[in-house]
Design a protein around this motif. Sequence first.
Motif, mmCIF file in Angstrom:
data_model
loop_
_atom_site.group_PDB
_atom_site.id
_atom_site.type_symbol
_atom_site.label_atom_id
_atom_site.label_comp_id
_atom_site.label_asym_id
_atom_site.label_seq_id
_atom_site.Cartn_x
_atom_site.Cartn_y
_atom_site.Cartn_z
ATOM 1 N N TRP A 35 0.914 -0.980 0.138
ATOM 2 C CA TRP A 35 0.021 0.139 -0.373
ATOM 3 C C TRP A 35 0.799 0.867 0.213
ATOM 4 N N LYS A 36 1.585 1.290 0.982
ATOM 5 C CA LYS A 36 2.976 2.756 0.528
ATOM 6 C C LYS A 36 3.442 2.810 -0.565
ATOM 7 N N ILE A 37 4.054 1.224 -1.076
ATOM 8 C CA ILE A 37 4.517 1.167 -2.182
ATOM 9 C C ILE A 37 3.580 2.188 -3.871
ATOM 10 N N PHE A 38 2.528 1.758 -3.439
ATOM 11 C CA PHE A 38 1.553 2.216 -4.668
ATOM 12 C C PHE A 38 1.451 3.312 -4.610
ATOM 13 N N GLY A 39 0.713 3.852 -3.012
ATOM 14 C CA GLY A 39 0.694 5.253 -2.302
ATOM 15 C C GLY A 39 2.030 6.268 -3.357
ATOM 16 N N GLY A 40 3.153 5.581 -2.649
ATOM 17 C CA GLY A 40 4.092 7.042 -3.052
ATOM 18 C C GLY A 40 4.469 6.521 -4.742
ATOM 19 N N ILE A 92 -11.618 4.166 5.029
ATOM 20 C CA ILE A 92 -11.933 5.364 5.218
ATOM 21 C C ILE A 92 -10.787 5.868 3.837
ATOM 22 N N ALA A 93 -9.595 4.742 3.836
ATOM 23 C CA ALA A 93 -8.518 4.664 2.881
ATOM 24 C C ALA A 93 -9.199 4.406 1.684
ATOM 25 N N ALA A 94 -9.933 3.473 1.901
ATOM 26 C CA ALA A 94 -9.748 2.899 0.557
ATOM 27 C C ALA A 94 -10.925 3.426 -0.326
ATOM 28 N N LEU A 95 -11.889 4.266 0.432
ATOM 29 C CA LEU A 95 -13.271 5.435 0.036
ATOM 30 C C LEU A 95 -12.298 7.152 -1.123
ATOM 31 N N PHE A 96 -11.471 7.310 0.385
ATOM 32 C CA PHE A 96 -9.873 7.586 -0.065
ATOM 33 C C PHE A 96 -9.710 7.822 -1.550
ATOM 34 N N TYR A 97 -8.922 6.563 -1.801
ATOM 35 C CA TYR A 97 -7.841 6.307 -2.938
ATOM 36 C C TYR A 97 -8.763 6.227 -4.119
ATOM 37 N N LEU A 98 -9.926 5.606 -3.974
ATOM 38 C CA LEU A 98 -11.733 5.995 -5.122
ATOM 39 C C LEU A 98 -11.432 6.957 -5.291
ATOM 40 N N SER A 99 -12.114 8.045 -4.507
ATOM 41 C CA SER A 99 -12.882 8.965 -4.960
ATOM 42 C C SER A 99 -11.097 9.589 -6.092
ATOM 43 N N THR A 125 -6.382 1.549 -4.441
ATOM 44 C CA THR A 125 -7.366 1.185 -4.068
ATOM 45 C C THR A 125 -7.972 -0.091 -4.049
ATOM 46 N N LEU A 126 -7.618 -0.710 -4.783
ATOM 47 C CA LEU A 126 -7.270 -1.999 -4.577
ATOM 48 C C LEU A 126 -7.334 -2.806 -3.292
ATOM 49 N N SER A 127 -5.899 -2.149 -3.458
ATOM 50 C CA SER A 127 -5.202 -2.991 -1.905
ATOM 51 C C SER A 127 -5.470 -2.971 -0.710
ATOM 52 N N TYR A 128 -5.998 -1.199 -0.641
ATOM 53 C CA TYR A 128 -7.112 -0.696 0.421
ATOM 54 C C TYR A 128 -8.311 -1.528 1.088
#
Length: 134
Positions: A6-11, A70-77, A117-120
Motif C-alpha cells: 500500500w505504501k509503495i502504490f501510494g508513494g 476510509i483509506a479505500a474510499l479516499f483512494y477511490l475518489s 484502492t484495490l489493495s486497501y
Amino acid sequence: MPKLKWKIFGGLVWILVASTRVALPILQGWVMFVSVFCFVITTLLLFSYIIGAHGGKTSWITLDAFYHGIAALFYLSAAVLQAYATLQMKVVLTQNDVWFKIYQEDVAAVVFAYLATLSYVIHEVFSLLRWKSS
C-alpha cells in the motif's frame, strides 16, 4: 509486511502526480492529499504494529478496519479524480513528445491509484472479517 505494498502504490501515486504539470489543481491537490495522508498514517500504523503496540486488542482491530475503509474510499475518489484530470488533458498533452511523457505519467498515476484502492479494499475485507470474529 503486508502494508508495504500500500505504501509503495501510494508513494508512486504521490511521486507521479508531483512530477507532472498540475492542470487541474483542485482535483490533483486532493490526489496529493490522499496519497500523502494515507502514506503517513499507514507508516505510523505499520511502525505501531512492528513495535507491538497493538497487543491483539479489539480496539486495534476496530481502528484497523475503520482506517482501511476510509483509506479505500479516499483512494477511490482520488483515482477517479486523477483519471478525470488525465482525460481532460489528453488532447493537450499528446501533441508532442514532452507533453506525451507527462500524459504517460498521469496515466501511470491513475493505474497506481486504482491498485492502491484495490489493495486497501482487500485489506478492509480481511480487517472486517477479523473484526467480526473478535
